[in-house]
Enzyme design. Structure first.
Site, PDB file in Angstrom:
ATOM      1  N   TYR A  49      32.534  42.963  36.510  1.00 44.09           N
ATOM      2  CA  TYR A  49      32.979  42.996  37.844  1.00 44.09           C
ATOM      3  C   TYR A  49      31.801  42.347  38.620  1.00 44.09           C
ATOM      4  CZ  TYR A  49      34.314  45.184  42.449  1.00 44.09           C
ATOM      5  OH  TYR A  49      34.386  45.528  43.888  1.00 44.09           O
TER       6      TYR A  49
ATOM      7  N   LYS B 115      31.876  39.196  41.085  1.00 44.20           N
ATOM      8  CA  LYS B 115      31.506  39.322  42.507  1.00 44.20           C
ATOM      9  C   LYS B 115      30.186  38.250  42.791  1.00 44.20           C
ATOM     10  CE  LYS B 115      34.805  41.972  43.679  1.00 44.20           C
ATOM     11  NZ  LYS B 115      35.782  41.511  44.673  1.00 44.20           N
TER      12      LYS B 115
END
Ligand code: NAI
Length: 243
Positions: free
Chosen positions: A151, A155
């Site tokens: 994740y 990002k």
């Protein structure tokens, strides 16, 4: 701020932060395309948001879906002025336990998906000589986080994509920015264990989670005429977490 005659597509806006963004745009007179995976869900959300909103299902990982999404949005509203890349997923576990599938799914949705949608939007916005693209990154893309290798990498990648797109599209009147929310109260974070939530909260100087509307406020500002001279930037909306 007023978005009369502006059309916005918000990916992943059936619920959560995306929905709050779609609602705030509609409240300021924008035409809104609610986009998410399930057709029934996007139609329901669009109907609840109001008469200027329509629901179009699309999977951001499918280029066919995205091209179809933009074609239908243009057919309905004539143009697409604003894109918010909000669709995202998390598959958290410690890196040593993370399998390739969890890595690929998160990178595909959060980063490749944003690339495909941005590329499709960019073609249209360059022709229009106007556009605003806002990417929903995350504070963990700036800081990293235990259990979020996939994740946080996706990002952080989104921030790189934001800056490159900002440079490539600036001469055509298109700005590209990102926001990096911290701990926002949505279904995604309600899925965290109580211990993780407590741990996160204790590190936030403002001592509370953020609300989806508080992310929407910054997104709307970046999409507005007032933000015309801002591009390639990342705004943290995190109660001070990343300081
Ligand atoms: P959520 O899980 O409530 O909403 C995400 C939406 O994206 C869902 O409706 C889901 O169906 C949709 N989606 C997932 N995969 C998709 C795909 N392939 N194509 C189209 N739609 C898809 O999550 P939340 O909390 O509202 O998050 C929204 C964005 O904000 C995400 O990108 C998330 O990573 C980011 N974010 C959230 C934070 C939080 O604390 N909730 C903090 C920082 C960033």
């Amino acid at each position: 701020m007023d978005f009369t005659d502006r059309t916005v597509i918000v990916t992943g806006s059936q619920r959560g932060i995306g929905r709050a963004i779609a609602e705030e745009f509609a409240a300021l007179n924008a035409n809104v395309v609610v986009c998410d995976l399930d057709q029934g869900a996007v139609e329901k959300t669009a109907a609840e948001i109001g008469p200027r909103a329509i629901g179009l299902s699309a999977n951001v990982v499918s280029i066919e879906d995205i091209e179809n999404l933009f074609a239908r949005a243009v057919e309905k509203f004539g143009r697409v002025d604003i894109l918010v890349n909000n669709a995202g997923i998390a598959r958290d576990t410690l890196m040593v336990r993370m399998d390739e599938k969890d890595w690929d799914q998160v990178l595909d949705t959060n980063l490749k998906g944003a690339f495909l949608v941005t590329k499709t939007a960019a073609r249209l916005m360059m022709k229009q000589r106007y556009g605003r693209i806002i990417n929903i990154s995350s504070v963990v893309g700036l800081t990293g986080n235990v259990g979020q290798a996939n994740y946080s990498a996706s990002k952080a990648g989104l921030i790189g994509l934001t800056k490159t797109a900002a440079k490539e599209l600036a001469s055509r009147g298109v700005t590209v920015n990102a926001v990096a929310p911290g701990f926002i109260d949505t279904d995604m974070t309600r899925a965290l264990s109580e211990a993780t939530r407590e741990g996160l909260l204790s590190g936030i100087p403002l001592k509370r989670p953020g609300a989806p509307k508080e992310v929407a406020s910054a997104v709307l500002f970046l999409a507005s005429d007032q933000a015309a001279y801002i591009t390639g930037q990342v705004i943290a909306i995190d109660g001070g977490l990343s300081m």
